[in-house]
Design a protein around this motif. Structure first.
Motif, PDB file in Angstrom:
ATOM      1  N   ASN A  82       0.832  -1.222   0.000  1.00  0.00           N
ATOM      2  CA  ASN A  82       0.000   0.000   0.000  1.00  0.00           C
ATOM      3  C   ASN A  82       0.855   1.256   0.000  1.00  0.00           C
ATOM      4  O   ASN A  82       0.539   2.242  -0.672  1.00  0.00           O
ATOM      5  N   CYS A  83       1.957   1.189   0.759  1.00  0.00           N
ATOM      6  CA  CYS A  83       2.780   2.393   0.927  1.00  0.00           C
ATOM      7  C   CYS A  83       3.443   2.786  -0.393  1.00  0.00           C
ATOM      8  O   CYS A  83       3.387   3.946  -0.817  1.00  0.00           O
ATOM      9  N   SER A  84       4.050   1.790  -1.092  1.00  0.00           N
ATOM     10  CA  SER A  84       4.684   2.186  -2.359  1.00  0.00           C
ATOM     11  C   SER A  84       3.654   2.518  -3.422  1.00  0.00           C
ATOM     12  O   SER A  84       3.895   3.391  -4.256  1.00  0.00           O
ATOM     13  N   GLY A  85       2.503   1.838  -3.376  1.00  0.00           N
ATOM     14  CA  GLY A  85       1.443   2.144  -4.354  1.00  0.00           C
ATOM     15  C   GLY A  85       0.974   3.585  -4.187  1.00  0.00           C
ATOM     16  O   GLY A  85       0.821   4.327  -5.160  1.00  0.00           O
ATOM     17  N   MET A  86       0.771   3.976  -2.943  1.00  0.00           N
ATOM     18  CA  MET A  86       0.307   5.337  -2.690  1.00  0.00           C
ATOM     19  C   MET A  86       1.402   6.355  -3.045  1.00  0.00           C
ATOM     20  O   MET A  86       1.121   7.421  -3.608  1.00  0.00           O
ATOM     21  N   ALA A  87       2.643   5.996  -2.717  1.00  0.00           N
ATOM     22  CA  ALA A  87       3.770   6.888  -3.058  1.00  0.00           C
ATOM     23  C   ALA A  87       3.813   7.101  -4.575  1.00  0.00           C
ATOM     24  O   ALA A  87       4.072   8.219  -5.056  1.00  0.00           O
ATOM     25  N   TYR A  88       3.564   6.037  -5.317  1.00  0.00           N
ATOM     26  CA  TYR A  88       3.589   6.137  -6.787  1.00  0.00           C
ATOM     27  C   TYR A  88       2.472   7.086  -7.264  1.00  0.00           C
ATOM     28  O   TYR A  88       2.716   7.975  -8.082  1.00  0.00           O
ATOM     29  N   CYS A  89       1.251   6.898  -6.730  1.00  0.00           N
ATOM     30  CA  CYS A  89       0.124   7.762  -7.146  1.00  0.00           C
ATOM     31  C   CYS A  89       0.433   9.234  -6.848  1.00  0.00           C
ATOM     32  O   CYS A  89       0.217  10.111  -7.693  1.00  0.00           O
ATOM     33  N   ILE A  90       0.953   9.499  -5.651  1.00  0.00           N
ATOM     34  CA  ILE A  90       1.205  10.900  -5.265  1.00  0.00           C
ATOM     35  C   ILE A  90       2.374  11.477  -6.066  1.00  0.00           C
ATOM     36  O   ILE A  90       2.316  12.612  -6.552  1.00  0.00           O
ATOM     37  N   ALA A  91       3.438  10.667  -6.227  1.00  0.00           N
ATOM     38  CA  ALA A  91       4.603  11.167  -6.980  1.00  0.00           C
ATOM     39  C   ALA A  91       4.196  11.475  -8.425  1.00  0.00           C
ATOM     40  O   ALA A  91       4.625  12.489  -9.000  1.00  0.00           O
ATOM     41  N   LYS A  92       3.365  10.618  -9.016  1.00  0.00           N
ATOM     42  CA  LYS A  92       2.967  10.851 -10.409  1.00  0.00           C
ATOM     43  C   LYS A  92       1.977  12.022 -10.517  1.00  0.00           C
ATOM     44  O   LYS A  92       1.949  12.724 -11.522  1.00  0.00           O
ATOM     45  N   ARG A  93       1.186  12.246  -9.454  1.00  0.00           N
ATOM     46  CA  ARG A  93       0.322  13.439  -9.440  1.00  0.00           C
ATOM     47  C   ARG A  93       1.204  14.685  -9.389  1.00  0.00           C
ATOM     48  O   ARG A  93       0.931  15.690 -10.028  1.00  0.00           O
ATOM     49  N   PHE A  94       2.277  14.571  -8.613  1.00  0.00           N
ATOM     50  CA  PHE A  94       3.237  15.685  -8.524  1.00  0.00           C
ATOM     51  C   PHE A  94       3.849  15.973  -9.897  1.00  0.00           C
ATOM     52  O   PHE A  94       4.031  17.138 -10.270  1.00  0.00           O
ATOM     53  N   VAL A  95       4.178  14.917 -10.647  1.00  0.00           N
ATOM     54  CA  VAL A  95       4.796  15.111 -11.977  1.00  0.00           C
ATOM     55  C   VAL A  95       3.892  15.985 -12.857  1.00  0.00           C
ATOM     56  O   VAL A  95       4.365  16.927 -13.515  1.00  0.00           O
ATOM     57  N   ILE A  96       2.595  15.708 -12.827  1.00  0.00           N
ATOM     58  CA  ILE A  96       1.659  16.503 -13.643  1.00  0.00           C
ATOM     59  C   ILE A  96       1.639  17.952 -13.136  1.00  0.00           C
ATOM     60  O   ILE A  96       1.754  18.908 -13.903  1.00  0.00           O
ATOM     61  N   TYR A  97       1.518  18.089 -11.823  1.00  0.00           N
ATOM     62  CA  TYR A  97       1.385  19.428 -11.243  1.00  0.00           C
ATOM     63  C   TYR A  97       2.665  20.243 -11.450  1.00  0.00           C
ATOM     64  O   TYR A  97       2.616  21.422 -11.813  1.00  0.00           O
ATOM     65  N   TYR A  98       3.797  19.596 -11.245  1.00  0.00           N
ATOM     66  CA  TYR A  98       5.066  20.329 -11.383  1.00  0.00           C
ATOM     67  C   TYR A  98       5.273  20.754 -12.840  1.00  0.00           C
ATOM     68  O   TYR A  98       5.772  21.853 -13.109  1.00  0.00           O
ATOM     69  N   SER A  99       4.878  19.906 -13.767  1.00  0.00           N
ATOM     70  CA  SER A  99       4.981  20.279 -15.190  1.00  0.00           C
ATOM     71  C   SER A  99       4.128  21.524 -15.429  1.00  0.00           C
ATOM     72  O   SER A  99       4.564  22.477 -16.096  1.00  0.00           O
TER      73      SER A  99
END
Ligand SMILES: NC(=O)c1ccc[n+]([C@@H]2O[C@H](COP(=O)([O-])OP(=O)(O)OC[C@H]3O[C@@H](n4cnc5c(N)ncnc54)[C@H](OP(=O)(O)O)[C@@H]3O)[C@@H](O)[C@H]2O)c1
Length: 279
Positions: free
Chosen positions: A169-186
């Motif tokens: 769960n922890c890495s899955g959630m980290a992946y979702c949040i990190a990839k949301r960050f990628v969109i936002y940071y772009s």
């Protein structure tokens, strides 16, 4: 001066396909973490008549990424930067997922924001996973407050730490949040790139058959089976479907596409999250 396409994760499934596509019109600079794989892929590209330089680079290391950008400039005009390097939650723990996918994206975006050519395009790789959890205001507060700070990693990790007793769960959630960050940071960088008359956007692939996705199929076959059942297209995507999308996105015809995320998931997100007619 020759036009250069920089491709991070250039030895990966998508990176290699993108190199073949962009190698038709530009010189290619492949960056990746493993020197041997870089040499192998360079040879493969050369048999296809594609000129490729290589640069070993860990995207989590800001100085190495800076050196990559300087090397790219020494080769020519940096026309395209396609940042595909990433790790999956199937193989990596939460900290590595955040470090590579989120901090790596900051490092690559920041380095190339300084050197991208006029008319250039930067594309960061997010994921369908970015659409799978509802974005929380707290995430956006962290993205906006800490994007330029050493504390970003810790703040992102704090969001998933409560799940640390369950790696899955922890890495899955980290992946979702990190990839949301990628969109936002772009999206946060549109103005910065516009000042150089360049664009920045992101692409969110659904499940495409690459070494990363093959690891999920091999190690978590039930999850893979459920994912496949959720894809209206009824099959996995192919890396060439991503590379042809990238070919379009960097073209002049796509010049008005800027600051958005392109979700290529075979219809999975719409079918999962939007009430469907005629089911
Ligand atoms: N395939 C999919 O279904 C899928 C779905 C959604 C999103 N994505 C995203 O799309 C992007 C490309 O994925 P892919 O399927 O092509 O994955 P891939 O085949 O695993 O390629 C990723 C590449 O990134 C490299 N890499 C890992 N850590 C790195 C680091 N710290 N510095 C530099 N390079 C590093 C990997 O090297 P090693 O292999 O040596 O570690 C690999 O060559 C990723 O950002 C991924 O999260 C993929």
């Amino acid at each position: 001066m020759k036009n250069i396409s920089v491709i991070t994760g250039g030895c990966g499934g998508m990176g290699k396909a993108i190199a073949i596509e962009l190698g038709k019109s530009t010189s290619v600079l492949l960056a990746d973490i493993d020197k041997e794989k870089l040499c192998e892929v360079k040879n493969q590209l050369e048999t296809l008549g594609i000129e490729a330089d290589i640069f070993q680079c860990d995207v989590t290391d800001k100085n190495q990424v800076k050196s990559l950008s300087e090397f790219a400039v020494s080769l020519g005009s940096v026309k395209n930067v396609i940042h595909t390097s990433g790790v999956s939650p199937t193989l990596c723990k939460a900290k590595e997922v955040i470090m590579t996918n989120a901090i790596g994206t900051v490092n690559v975006t920041d380095a190339f924001a300084e050197v991208i050519a006029e008319g250039g395009t930067m594309i960061n790789f997010s994921s369908v996973a970015a659409y799978q959890l509802e974005t929380q205001d707290e995430w956006i507060d962290i993205f906006e407050q800490y994007y330029g700070s050493q504390e970003l990693f810790d703040k992102l990790y704090e969001l998933v730490e409560p799940f640390a007793d369950n790696d899955f769960n922890c890495s899955g959630m980290a992946y979702c949040i990190a990839k949301r960050f990628v969109i936002y940071y772009s999206q946060m960088n549109v103005n910065r790139f516009a000042k150089r008359k360049a664009r920045i956007l992101s692409v969110s692939p659904g499940s495409h058959l690459t070494p990363m996705h093959q690891a999920l199929i091999d190690l978590q076959p039930e999850i893979a089976q459920n994912q496949l059942a959720d894809i209206p297209a009824g099959r996995w995507g192919h890396p060439y479907e991503i590379s042809s999308l990238i070919g379009y996105l960097v073209s002049e015809q796509a010049f008005f596409l800027n600051g958005i995320d392109i979700l290529q998931d075979g219809g999975q997100t719409a079918r999962t999250f939007v009430t469907q007619i005629g089911c």
